[in-house]
Design a protein around this motif. Structure first.
Motif, PDB file in Angstrom:
ATOM      1  N   ILE A 143       0.827  -1.213   0.000  1.00 52.45           N
ATOM      2  CA  ILE A 143       0.000   0.000   0.000  1.00 52.45           C
ATOM      3  C   ILE A 143       0.857   1.257   0.000  1.00 52.45           C
ATOM      4  CG2 ILE A 143      -1.793   1.287   1.206  1.00 52.45           C
ATOM      5  CD1 ILE A 143      -2.723  -1.376   0.031  1.00 52.45           C
ATOM      6  N   ILE A 144       1.754   1.358   0.985  1.00 54.30           N
ATOM      7  CA  ILE A 144       2.568   2.577   1.109  1.00 54.30           C
ATOM      8  C   ILE A 144       3.564   2.692  -0.045  1.00 54.30           C
ATOM      9  CG2 ILE A 144       4.235   3.808   2.552  1.00 54.30           C
ATOM     10  CD1 ILE A 144       2.961   2.531   4.986  1.00 54.30           C
ATOM     11  N   GLY A 145       4.247   1.582  -0.348  1.00 55.20           N
ATOM     12  CA  GLY A 145       5.224   1.623  -1.427  1.00 55.20           C
ATOM     13  C   GLY A 145       4.581   1.866  -2.778  1.00 55.20           C
ATOM     14  N   GLY A 146       3.476   1.159  -3.026  1.00 60.13           N
ATOM     15  CA  GLY A 146       2.808   1.330  -4.307  1.00 60.13           C
ATOM     16  C   GLY A 146       2.259   2.729  -4.507  1.00 60.13           C
ATOM     17  N   SER A 147       1.575   3.250  -3.493  1.00 58.06           N
ATOM     18  CA  SER A 147       1.014   4.602  -3.605  1.00 58.06           C
ATOM     19  C   SER A 147       2.119   5.656  -3.651  1.00 58.06           C
ATOM     20  CB  SER A 147       0.066   4.874  -2.431  1.00 58.06           C
ATOM     21  OG  SER A 147       0.735   4.737  -1.188  1.00 58.06           O
ATOM     22  N   GLY A 148       3.210   5.407  -2.912  1.00 53.66           N
ATOM     23  CA  GLY A 148       4.328   6.358  -2.941  1.00 53.66           C
ATOM     24  C   GLY A 148       4.964   6.444  -4.312  1.00 53.66           C
ATOM     25  N   LEU A 149       5.127   5.315  -4.962  1.00 53.96           N
ATOM     26  CA  LEU A 149       5.695   5.321  -6.309  1.00 53.96           C
ATOM     27  C   LEU A 149       4.767   6.018  -7.302  1.00 53.96           C
ATOM     28  CD1 LEU A 149       7.181   1.712  -6.449  1.00 53.96           C
ATOM     29  CD2 LEU A 149       8.466   3.864  -6.462  1.00 53.96           C
ATOM     30  N   MET A 150       3.448   5.860  -7.109  1.00 54.32           N
ATOM     31  CA  MET A 150       2.494   6.555  -7.989  1.00 54.32           C
ATOM     32  C   MET A 150       2.646   8.061  -7.877  1.00 54.32           C
ATOM     33  SD  MET A 150      -1.031   4.377  -7.553  1.00 54.32           S
ATOM     34  CE  MET A 150      -1.050   2.598  -7.751  1.00 54.32           C
ATOM     35  N   MET A 151       2.817   8.540  -6.642  1.00 53.44           N
ATOM     36  CA  MET A 151       2.974   9.984  -6.452  1.00 53.44           C
ATOM     37  C   MET A 151       4.337  10.475  -6.934  1.00 53.44           C
ATOM     38  SD  MET A 151       1.155  10.779  -2.790  1.00 53.44           S
ATOM     39  CE  MET A 151       2.095   9.553  -1.858  1.00 53.44           C
ATOM     40  N   PRO A 186      -5.990   4.953 -14.385  1.00 57.71           N
ATOM     41  CA  PRO A 186      -6.681   6.250 -14.438  1.00 57.71           C
ATOM     42  C   PRO A 186      -6.063   7.278 -13.485  1.00 57.71           C
ATOM     43  CG  PRO A 186      -8.234   4.430 -14.210  1.00 57.71           C
ATOM     44  CD  PRO A 186      -6.873   3.854 -13.977  1.00 57.71           C
ATOM     45  N   ARG A 187      -6.238   8.547 -13.835  1.00 58.71           N
ATOM     46  CA  ARG A 187      -5.661   9.626 -13.030  1.00 58.71           C
ATOM     47  C   ARG A 187      -6.274   9.679 -11.634  1.00 58.71           C
ATOM     48  NH1 ARG A 187      -2.325  14.236 -13.324  1.00 58.71           N
ATOM     49  NH2 ARG A 187      -2.235  14.890 -11.143  1.00 58.71           N
ATOM     50  N   TRP A 188      -7.545   9.290 -11.500  1.00 57.37           N
ATOM     51  CA  TRP A 188      -8.180   9.377 -10.186  1.00 57.37           C
ATOM     52  C   TRP A 188      -7.530   8.430  -9.181  1.00 57.37           C
ATOM     53  CZ3 TRP A 188     -10.415   5.233  -7.777  1.00 57.37           C
ATOM     54  CH2 TRP A 188     -10.766   4.125  -8.560  1.00 57.37           C
ATOM     55  N   ILE A 189      -6.949   7.343  -9.677  1.00 55.71           N
ATOM     56  CA  ILE A 189      -6.233   6.444  -8.769  1.00 55.71           C
ATOM     57  C   ILE A 189      -4.962   7.114  -8.266  1.00 55.71           C
ATOM     58  CG2 ILE A 189      -5.015   4.235  -8.589  1.00 55.71           C
ATOM     59  CD1 ILE A 189      -6.976   3.041 -10.513  1.00 55.71           C
ATOM     60  N   ILE A 190      -4.278   7.819  -9.147  1.00 55.80           N
ATOM     61  CA  ILE A 190      -3.079   8.569  -8.742  1.00 55.80           C
ATOM     62  C   ILE A 190      -3.451   9.620  -7.708  1.00 55.80           C
ATOM     63  CG2 ILE A 190      -1.147   9.964  -9.535  1.00 55.80           C
ATOM     64  CD1 ILE A 190      -1.135   7.194 -10.740  1.00 55.80           C
ATOM     65  N   ASP A 191      -4.566  10.320  -7.947  1.00 52.74           N
ATOM     66  CA  ASP A 191      -4.997  11.361  -7.016  1.00 52.74           C
ATOM     67  C   ASP A 191      -5.375  10.772  -5.656  1.00 52.74           C
ATOM     68  OD1 ASP A 191      -4.635  13.233  -9.001  1.00 52.74           O
ATOM     69  OD2 ASP A 191      -6.722  13.168  -9.671  1.00 52.74           O
ATOM     70  N   SER A 192      -5.903   9.552  -5.675  1.00 55.78           N
ATOM     71  CA  SER A 192      -6.316   8.911  -4.418  1.00 55.78           C
ATOM     72  C   SER A 192      -5.135   8.316  -3.654  1.00 55.78           C
ATOM     73  CB  SER A 192      -7.335   7.793  -4.713  1.00 55.78           C
ATOM     74  OG  SER A 192      -8.479   8.303  -5.363  1.00 55.78           O
ATOM     75  N   SER A 193      -4.011   8.174  -4.330  1.00 54.07           N
ATOM     76  CA  SER A 193      -2.872   7.485  -3.716  1.00 54.07           C
ATOM     77  C   SER A 193      -2.337   8.227  -2.492  1.00 54.07           C
ATOM     78  CB  SER A 193      -1.755   7.297  -4.748  1.00 54.07           C
ATOM     79  OG  SER A 193      -1.264   8.547  -5.200  1.00 54.07           O
ATOM     80  N   ARG A 194      -2.481   9.556  -2.473  1.00 51.10           N
ATOM     81  CA  ARG A 194      -1.976  10.299  -1.311  1.00 51.10           C
ATOM     82  C   ARG A 194      -2.729   9.909  -0.047  1.00 51.10           C
ATOM     83  NH1 ARG A 194      -1.258  16.869  -0.354  1.00 51.10           N
ATOM     84  NH2 ARG A 194      -0.525  16.668   1.797  1.00 51.10           N
ATOM     85  N   TYR A 195      -4.031   9.730  -0.161  1.00 50.56           N
ATOM     86  CA  TYR A 195      -4.820   9.358   1.013  1.00 50.56           C
ATOM     87  C   TYR A 195      -4.478   7.936   1.460  1.00 50.56           C
ATOM     88  CZ  TYR A 195      -7.421  13.497  -0.324  1.00 50.56           C
ATOM     89  OH  TYR A 195      -7.765  14.790  -0.651  1.00 50.56           O
TER      90      TYR A 195
END
Length: 229
Positions: free
Chosen positions: A139-147, A158-167
């Motif tokens: 979760i943390i590593g995957g979302s961190g790499l997206m950001m 989709p871009r909305w997944i990237i935007d949600s990754s911070r949360y």
């Protein structure tokens, strides 16, 4: 009675991985919380100590790089052990005994039985710590790499997944921090048996007395020269 024998708990690779993990964890905690709670006066003070947000964020990325590198190191280590070790062990996998040990441990802690659970190579507490890291890194590593690399990931998701990754990133980080500073720290630091800390993380071995206390079933198996299942 002690016979002076020690039992290997962590080899050199495992100790290096653990050190790299907790060093990067502290770096990310110190630099990440001010990002999560940016309006807090304490957070602003931490940012000032780093000489500004950009410097602090650079340190955060360094900590992230260390944690990701340690995670890859560990996966490679597991892969090589699987194919090169003469005695492969699956002891870290959850089993039915773990659920029984949880119930037994609760009864013991509440005083309903005088006999503590007989842990094998890894107790249910240690397995929880270990597998929680796998979940957290996903979760943390995957979302961190997206950001970190949004231009790359938007080619596939989709871009909305990237935007949600911070949360997802910050909320999972808060959960990880809470677990580490309560569950893990008590079990290996604040527990009266180990305070101020268990030394196994840097020496890699346990004495026979420690094995009798923490892993009696494993000790019995080793001294009985039984084959580990």
């Amino acid at each position: 009675m002690s016979n002076g024998r020690v039992y290997v708990r962590f080899d050199l690779h495992q100790r290096i991985q653990h050190i790299g993990m907790f060093v990067s964890f502290f770096i990310l905690t110190i630099t990440g919380l001010p990002i999560k709670f940016e309006r807090n006066s304490l957070s602003q003070g931490v940012v000032s100590l780093f000489g500004g947000f950009d410097h602090m964020f650079t340190v955060h990325l360094v900590g992230a790089s260390i944690m990701l590198a340690v995670s890859v190191y560990h996966l490679i280590y597991l892969f090589l052990r699987l194919f090169t070790s003469k005695r492969r062990s699956w002891a870290v996998l959850p089993s039915g005994k773990d659920f029984k040990d949880v119930v037994h441990d609760v009864k013991y802690l509440l005083g309903f039985t005088n006999d503590p659970p007989q842990f094998e190579r890894y107790s249910y507490k240690e397995k929880f710590d270990y597998w929680a890291v796998f979940w957290g890194m996903a979760i943390i590593g995957g979302s961190g790499l997206m950001m970190w690399f949004p231009q790359f990931f938007t080619q596939f998701i989709p871009r909305w997944i990237i935007d949600s990754s911070r949360y997802a990133h910050s909320d999972e980080a808060i959960l990880a921090i809470a677990v580490i500073f309560t569950w893990h720290f008590y079990n290996v630091h604040f527990n009266p048996k180990f305070f101020p800390m268990s030394s196994v993380w840097y020496i890699g071995t346990l004495t026979r007395e420690e094995m009798e206390e923490e892993h009696p079933a494993e000790l019995q198996r080793l001294e009985g020269d039984k084959v580990e299942s």
